[in-house]
Motif scaffolding. Structure first.
Motif, PDB file in Angstrom:
ATOM      1  N   ILE A   1       2.032 -24.504 -53.002  1.00  0.00           N
ATOM      2  CA  ILE A   1       2.281 -23.158 -53.509  1.00  0.00           C
ATOM      3  C   ILE A   1       1.820 -23.098 -54.948  1.00  0.00           C
ATOM      4  N   TYR A   2       0.975 -22.167 -55.262  1.00  0.00           N
ATOM      5  CA  TYR A   2       0.549 -22.017 -56.641  1.00  0.00           C
ATOM      6  C   TYR A   2       0.041 -20.595 -56.811  1.00  0.00           C
ATOM      7  N   PHE A   3      -0.167 -20.270 -58.063  1.00  0.00           N
ATOM      8  CA  PHE A   3      -0.725 -18.958 -58.358  1.00  0.00           C
ATOM      9  C   PHE A   3      -2.061 -19.177 -59.038  1.00  0.00           C
ATOM     10  N   LEU A   4      -3.111 -18.883 -58.338  1.00  0.00           N
ATOM     11  CA  LEU A   4      -4.492 -18.997 -58.803  1.00  0.00           C
ATOM     12  C   LEU A   4      -4.965 -20.442 -58.956  1.00  0.00           C
ATOM     13  N   HIS A   5      -4.189 -21.289 -59.632  1.00  0.00           N
ATOM     14  CA  HIS A   5      -4.701 -22.631 -59.882  1.00  0.00           C
ATOM     15  C   HIS A   5      -3.756 -23.669 -59.307  1.00  0.00           C
ATOM     16  N   PRO A   6      -4.215 -24.469 -58.345  1.00  0.00           N
ATOM     17  CA  PRO A   6      -3.385 -25.576 -57.877  1.00  0.00           C
ATOM     18  C   PRO A   6      -3.255 -26.598 -58.989  1.00  0.00           C
ATOM     19  N   HIS A   7      -2.091 -27.205 -59.057  1.00  0.00           N
ATOM     20  CA  HIS A   7      -1.930 -28.229 -60.081  1.00  0.00           C
ATOM     21  C   HIS A   7      -1.173 -29.402 -59.497  1.00  0.00           C
ATOM     22  N   GLU A   8      -1.550 -30.552 -59.942  1.00  0.00           N
ATOM     23  CA  GLU A   8      -0.931 -31.760 -59.434  1.00  0.00           C
ATOM     24  C   GLU A   8       0.374 -32.007 -60.168  1.00  0.00           C
ATOM     25  N   PHE A   9       1.187 -32.872 -59.575  1.00  0.00           N
ATOM     26  CA  PHE A   9       2.455 -33.202 -60.193  1.00  0.00           C
ATOM     27  C   PHE A   9       2.217 -33.867 -61.534  1.00  0.00           C
ATOM     28  N   HIS A  10       2.957 -33.425 -62.517  1.00  0.00           N
ATOM     29  CA  HIS A  10       2.901 -34.180 -63.763  1.00  0.00           C
ATOM     30  C   HIS A  10       4.258 -34.108 -64.445  1.00  0.00           C
ATOM     31  N   PHE A  11       4.473 -35.065 -65.282  1.00  0.00           N
ATOM     32  CA  PHE A  11       5.800 -35.295 -65.817  1.00  0.00           C
ATOM     33  C   PHE A  11       5.701 -35.394 -67.325  1.00  0.00           C
ATOM     34  N   GLU A  12       6.390 -34.484 -68.022  1.00  0.00           N
ATOM     35  CA  GLU A  12       6.365 -34.485 -69.490  1.00  0.00           C
ATOM     36  C   GLU A  12       7.443 -35.473 -69.946  1.00  0.00           C
ATOM     37  N   ILE A  13       6.999 -36.564 -70.522  1.00  0.00           N
ATOM     38  CA  ILE A  13       7.950 -37.645 -70.777  1.00  0.00           C
ATOM     39  C   ILE A  13       9.109 -37.200 -71.668  1.00  0.00           C
ATOM     40  N   TRP A  14       8.790 -36.573 -72.798  1.00  0.00           N
ATOM     41  CA  TRP A  14       9.871 -36.253 -73.743  1.00  0.00           C
ATOM     42  C   TRP A  14      10.852 -35.243 -73.149  1.00  0.00           C
ATOM     43  N   LEU A  15      10.291 -34.294 -72.387  1.00  0.00           N
ATOM     44  CA  LEU A  15      11.141 -33.262 -71.796  1.00  0.00           C
ATOM     45  C   LEU A  15      12.052 -33.886 -70.742  1.00  0.00           C
ATOM     46  N   GLY A  16      11.446 -34.745 -69.929  1.00  0.00           N
ATOM     47  CA  GLY A  16      12.222 -35.419 -68.897  1.00  0.00           C
ATOM     48  C   GLY A  16      13.315 -36.257 -69.531  1.00  0.00           C
ATOM     49  N   ALA A  17      12.946 -36.970 -70.596  1.00  0.00           N
ATOM     50  CA  ALA A  17      13.922 -37.842 -71.238  1.00  0.00           C
ATOM     51  C   ALA A  17      15.083 -37.025 -71.782  1.00  0.00           C
ATOM     52  N   VAL A  18      14.759 -35.930 -72.463  1.00  0.00           N
ATOM     53  CA  VAL A  18      15.821 -35.094 -73.029  1.00  0.00           C
ATOM     54  C   VAL A  18      16.727 -34.582 -71.914  1.00  0.00           C
ATOM     55  N   SER A  19      16.106 -34.099 -70.842  1.00  0.00           N
ATOM     56  CA  SER A  19      16.932 -33.499 -69.796  1.00  0.00           C
ATOM     57  C   SER A  19      17.792 -34.566 -69.117  1.00  0.00           C
ATOM     58  N   ILE A  20      17.235 -35.790 -68.929  1.00  0.00           N
ATOM     59  CA  ILE A  20      18.050 -36.848 -68.317  1.00  0.00           C
ATOM     60  C   ILE A  20      19.214 -37.190 -69.228  1.00  0.00           C
ATOM     61  N   VAL A  21      18.934 -37.348 -70.487  1.00  0.00           N
ATOM     62  CA  VAL A  21      19.998 -37.724 -71.423  1.00  0.00           C
ATOM     63  C   VAL A  21      21.090 -36.670 -71.429  1.00  0.00           C
ATOM     64  N   LEU A  22      20.656 -35.388 -71.500  1.00  0.00           N
ATOM     65  CA  LEU A  22      21.639 -34.310 -71.525  1.00  0.00           C
ATOM     66  C   LEU A  22      22.483 -34.319 -70.260  1.00  0.00           C
ATOM     67  N   ALA A  23      21.822 -34.469 -69.099  1.00  0.00           N
ATOM     68  CA  ALA A  23      22.541 -34.396 -67.833  1.00  0.00           C
ATOM     69  C   ALA A  23      23.540 -35.544 -67.733  1.00  0.00           C
ATOM     70  N   VAL A  24      23.065 -36.773 -68.009  1.00  0.00           N
ATOM     71  CA  VAL A  24      23.956 -37.929 -67.873  1.00  0.00           C
ATOM     72  C   VAL A  24      25.102 -37.805 -68.869  1.00  0.00           C
ATOM     73  N   ALA A  25      24.768 -37.412 -70.081  1.00  0.00           N
ATOM     74  CA  ALA A  25      25.807 -37.270 -71.093  1.00  0.00           C
ATOM     75  C   ALA A  25      26.837 -36.233 -70.667  1.00  0.00           C
ATOM     76  N   SER A  26      26.354 -35.150 -70.060  1.00  0.00           N
ATOM     77  CA  SER A  26      27.280 -34.099 -69.636  1.00  0.00           C
ATOM     78  C   SER A  26      28.227 -34.616 -68.569  1.00  0.00           C
ATOM     79  N   PHE A  27      27.671 -35.352 -67.607  1.00  0.00           N
ATOM     80  CA  PHE A  27      28.547 -35.859 -66.556  1.00  0.00           C
ATOM     81  C   PHE A  27      29.575 -36.836 -67.121  1.00  0.00           C
ATOM     82  N   ILE A  28      29.104 -37.654 -68.070  1.00  0.00           N
ATOM     83  CA  ILE A  28      30.051 -38.603 -68.678  1.00  0.00           C
ATOM     84  C   ILE A  28      31.131 -37.832 -69.429  1.00  0.00           C
ATOM     85  N   ALA A  29      30.686 -36.791 -70.172  1.00  0.00           N
ATOM     86  CA  ALA A  29      31.660 -35.988 -70.916  1.00  0.00           C
ATOM     87  C   ALA A  29      32.662 -35.365 -69.961  1.00  0.00           C
ATOM     88  N   ALA A  30      32.139 -34.832 -68.836  1.00  0.00           N
ATOM     89  CA  ALA A  30      33.041 -34.223 -67.862  1.00  0.00           C
ATOM     90  C   ALA A  30      34.028 -35.256 -67.345  1.00  0.00           C
TER      91      ALA A  30
END
Lengths: 106, 162, 639
Positions: C502-531
């Motif tokens: 599924i795409y709009f005009l341009h197909p794109h392959e999977f890619h992973f933004e390291i810093w964004l992924g890292a931030v989101s993982i840290v936030l998620a894990v930290a949140s669960f621990i906080a909870a």
């Protein structure tokens, strides 16, 4: 020979008297009598015409008389029925005054 | 002579008719009616309608008057002799006069002269009745039959209905 | 693929059969409903496989100029308004449109509906309207599938309204309860406001393009036949409908109340399928939104972001388990809208599916808990993992998935959204999105820990694990919530990740933004621990936090006073106006215009009837006078 118009006037007067009777009297029996007067007025008219005029077409000279005979027949039937109705009315309401028979009003 | 007879019969007829509509006693009214009807029979004779005169006397003077007498007798109640007119009788008189005022002038204005002064024989009437008028004649007999049956059904008493 | 129209027809037929013959069928016809939706699910696979095998030479298929997707369109005439060829005549078609978006949503709807119906077998057992429940369920599924398959706006609108009425019926399913009736009315009326926008938008497009066909409309936009202003207005009107259906602010108020319906209904309609109709509509009509500098998309993303954030904060303080899930749904729908607004069609659809599976799982888990304990308040629960372990594990999987813990489906889809937002919007957006994602993890952790961890309450000791028909669907959904993210990767062979499907005009392959992924993982894990620390260990006192934020907390706990404001508006503005109109209606329309002539007629009749004296001689007198009058008249005319 008396002129046709006199018979016609007689018939008119008789008819009007009968009409007055029908309109003014209260007793159902008297209303029937007045109706008989009106029928007679019509008969006079018919017979006078038949006696004074030639027949035309397929009608013979005295067909007016025959119509009068039929009127008399119907009148007889009508009086018989009227008697039955008056009797039934009297049985149910103990009166023959038509102004007391007003179930059909609002 | 014919005039004289006509006038006297006409006066008698009208007098009887007036008697019918003004009499206070219902039996008097019936007798006045009889007078009027017999006078009408006379008028028929003046018109050379002998057969009709005969029928008039037989049916009106006999049968119908008798039936009306029966009606009077069978519906007799206490206030019977003192019959009266209803409240609208002056209006009725006016309307009747107006009616005459229309009827009589129309006869006079459209006056027709008679063209003959002979009349039919009994044979002629009979022949016409059973040839030209055969079908109405039969229908008339049917009407009489229906009226007879109807009168019996209407007038019979309630107990018989069950 | 031409036969894909059968998929909704199965369910329509089953709904009809259950309504007509339900009483005399074994199990009141529930099996018919399940059979129909199972056939629909099988149909989804047939469509998917045949679409994969199709190319532009297949009948009805072509590569769309608007999306660059392989699209198959089959339509035939429904009816003609006016003679064919005449000026002003309109030919209304119905048809099906199959492209990857259709297929993806088709799979989601049929699978979740199938799971929920199996689950309902046990959950609704013994209900007096068991058959009716399945009948509406079937009708709902049919309407939703029609909505997904429709190739023109008119058919879509018909299905849209059918979905709405089914939702109304299901929310008010227990209509003996006044709260259920109120909630049903609220849902119906609130979404109706959006529906008006949708209808006007559709008619506007029709006026411009002269047809209801979606493809023609997109084509008109691409070629410039539809001007910029009209396109933007039409897109915004469509979005208004989408806001109502997908519970975007400020139309979100109906969704929490919709939890009055049976829990499986919440799972099906108010988590996984109906509410995504709005997201689907925006994704479907994306060429309209994207055209002319994408002004409309800006609105979409702002509304989505605000909704996501506000709903997440409310979810954090709600105490009713189903309401927590409901606000969570609103929040995630907001994220989907945000993603669409950031050109992330792939991410939005991917999140729609990942969220659909996870949220359905969560609702079914919640239903399992309610079924067993008969409580809805999280305060009454706690420690339930000891008595219902399967539910606890599966619910936790759903919660972790939505919270964005790696490997689970929700992580990958959330990641895609973050990437899309990062690419197309400024810093404020990405920060708020990350914050919302964190809140999402926090409230999911809160719900999970409050219900299943901590000491078991005495009143819940009799609670027990749910029967197999309830746990099996949860298990299947759990597997998907766990592993669905796998489809987003590049796999050996032809498949280049979800972005090439599924795409709009341009197909794109999977890619992973390291810093964004890292931030989101840290936030998620930290949140669960906080909870965990907040709600299980209780090592951080909640009370101090509460007292520090008392003012804000009060506002949030009262759901930002949305309901109060609406109530005030209704009482003070709408009802006052209504009374004025009602007065006008009664006094003028009713009493004067309608009853007036009747009254006159009646009075006239009363006056006229006086002449009917019932006296024969009066009538004859009238007749005599009439005859005289008539005679004089004739005389005068002739003479």
């Amino acid at each position: 020979m008396v002129d046709l118009v006199w018979f016609q006037l007689l018939s008119a007067i008789l008819f009007v008297i009968g009409l007055y009777g029908v309109m003014a009297r209260r007793s159902a029996v008297l209303i029937i009598m007045s109706i008989e007067l009106m029928l007679n007025a019509v008969n006079i008219n018919l017979i006078a015409a038949a006696s004074h005029m030639e027949g035309t077409g397929k009608f013979s000279d005295f067909d007016g008389q025959l119509i009068a005979i039929f009127i008399i027949t119907v009148a007889a039937a009508e009086v018989g029925l009227a008697l039955a109705i008056i009797l039934r009315m009297f049985k149910n309401r103990s009166t023959v005054n038509v102004d007391e028979i007003n179930l059909m009003k609002w | 002579m014919a005039w004289f007879i006509f006038i006297s019969l006409a006066v008698l007829t009208i007098a009887g008719a007036l008697g019918v509509v003004v009499a206070r006693n219902v039996v008097h009214a019936a007798l006045a009616l009889l007078v009027s009807l017999i006078a009408v029979a006379g008028i028929y004779l003046v018109l050379f309608a002998e057969f009709l005169a005969l029928v008039q006397v037989l049916i009106y003077g006999g049968a119908i008057i008798i039936v009306l007498m029966f009606a009077i007798m069978l519906t007799r109640n206490t206030d019977y002799p003192k019959i009266s007119d209803n409240k609208q009788w002056p209006l009725a008189a006016l309307a009747a006069l107006a009616f005459l005022g229309v009827l009589a002038p129309s006869f006079i204005i459209n006056r027709v002269e008679g063209t003959k002064s002979h009349n039919a024989s009994f044979e002629g009437i009979g022949e016409s009745l059973f040839t030209t008028w055969a079908v109405p004649f039969e229908i008339a007999s049917l009407v009489l039959l229906v009226a007879l049956i109807g009168a019996i059904i209407i007038a019979r008493s309630d107990e018989e209905e069950n | 693929m031409e036969w894909a129209w059968l998929i909704p027809v199965f369910s329509f037929a089953s709904a009809l059969l259950i309504v007509v013959f339900g009483r005399s069928l074994p199990s009141k016809g529930a099996f018919l409903s399940i059979l129909a939706i199972a056939l629909g699910f099988a149909g989804f696979w047939v469509v998917l496989i045949s679409w994969m095998g199709a190319d532009t030479t297949t009948s009805g298929c072509f590569t769309s100029e608007n999306t660059h997707l392989l699209t198959c369109d089959y339509e035939r005439t429904w009816f003609n308004a006016g003679a064919v060829g005449d000026v002003g005549s309109v030919s209304i078609n119905w048809g099906i449109l199959i492209d990857p978006l259709t297929i993806a949503v088709l799979g989601l709807v049929t699978f979740v509906a199938l799971m929920v119906q199996i689950y309902s077998l046990a959950y609704m057992k013994g209900d007096t309207r068991f058959g009716w429940y399945f009948a509406i369920h079937s009708l709902f599924a049919a309407a939703m599938l029609t909505l997904v398959l429709a190739d023109n706006f008119l058919l879509l609108y018909v299905a849209w309204e059918l979905v709405g009425i089914c939702s109304y019926l299901l929310i008010g399913f227990w209509h003996e309860r006044s709260s259920a009736r109120e909630a049903a009315k609220k849902a119906f009326i609130v979404t109706r406001i959006g529906d008006v926008g949708l209808l006007v938008g559709i008619l506007l497009i029709w006026r411009e393009v002269g047809t209801f066909s979606m493809l023609d409309a997109f084509e008109a936009v691409r070629t410039g036949a539809m001007s910029e202003g009209v396109t933007t207005v039409a897109a915004l009107l469509l979005f208004l409908g989408a806001m109502g259906k997908s519970a975007q602010m400020p139309f979100h108020v109906w969704l929490p109340d919709a939890m009055e319906g049976p829990t499986p209904v919440s799972a099906l309609i108010h988590a996984a399928t109906m509410v995504i109709a709005g997201v689907y509509l925006v994704a479907r009509a994306f060429p309209l939104f994207e055209a002319y500098d994408a002004d409309a998309l800006m609105v979409v993303s702002v509304v989505g972001l605000v909704t996501a954030f506000v709903a997440a904060t409310i979810a954090l303080v709600a105490t009713d388990l189903k309401r927590i899930l409901a606000y969570s749904t609103i929040s995630h729908l907001g994220l989907m809208m945000l993603s669409l607004g950031a050109f992330g069609v792939t991410a939005a659809v991917f999140h729609m599916m990942a969220h659909g599976f996870s949220k359905a799982l969560l609702f079914l888990g919640a239903g399992s808990v309610l079924h067993s304990t008969e409580f809805q308040e999280t305060g009454e629960m706690g420690g339930l993992r000891k008595v219902m372990p399967i539910t606890a594990i599966l619910f936790s999987i759903g919660a972790l998935s939505l919270g964005g813990i790696p490997i689970l489906a929700g992580f990958w889809s959330k990641d895609e959204i973050l990437i899309a937002v990062n690419e197309h919007h400024n810093v404020a957006f990405i920060v708020l999105t990350l914050f919302t994602a964190m809140l999402s993890a926090l409230y999911m952790g809160r719900a999970m820990f409050l219900v299943f961890f901590g000491p078991l309450k005495e009143q819940n000791e009799h609670a027990h694990e749910s029967p197999l028909p309830m746990t099996l669907p949860m298990l299947l959904l759990g597997i998907l919530a766990l592993g669905f993210g796998l489809i987003s990767f590049n796999w050996p062979g032809n498949y280049g990740g979800f972005g090439t499907f599924i795409y709009f005009l341009h197909p794109h392959e999977f890619h992973f933004e390291i810093w964004l992924g890292a931030v989101s993982i840290v936030l998620a894990v930290a949140s669960f621990i906080a909870a965990y620390l907040f709600y299980v260990k209780r090592s951080i006192s909640l009370d101090t936090v509460r007292s520090n934020f008392a003012g804000i907390l009060n506002v949030v706990e009262n759901k930002y006073y949305f309901d109060e404001v609406y109530q005030w508006t209704i009482d003070r503005v709408v009802l006052v106006l209504s009374r004025l109109i009602a007065f006008f209606d009664r006094a003028i329309v009713n009493d004067i215009i309608v009853n007036g002539p009747a009254d006159v007629t009646r009075k006239f009749g009363i006056a006229l009837r006086l002449h009917v004296t019932g006296h024969v001689y009066s009538y004859i007198l009238a007749m005599a006078i009439g005859s005289v009058g008539l005679a004089l008249f004739v005389w005068w005319r002739v003479a």
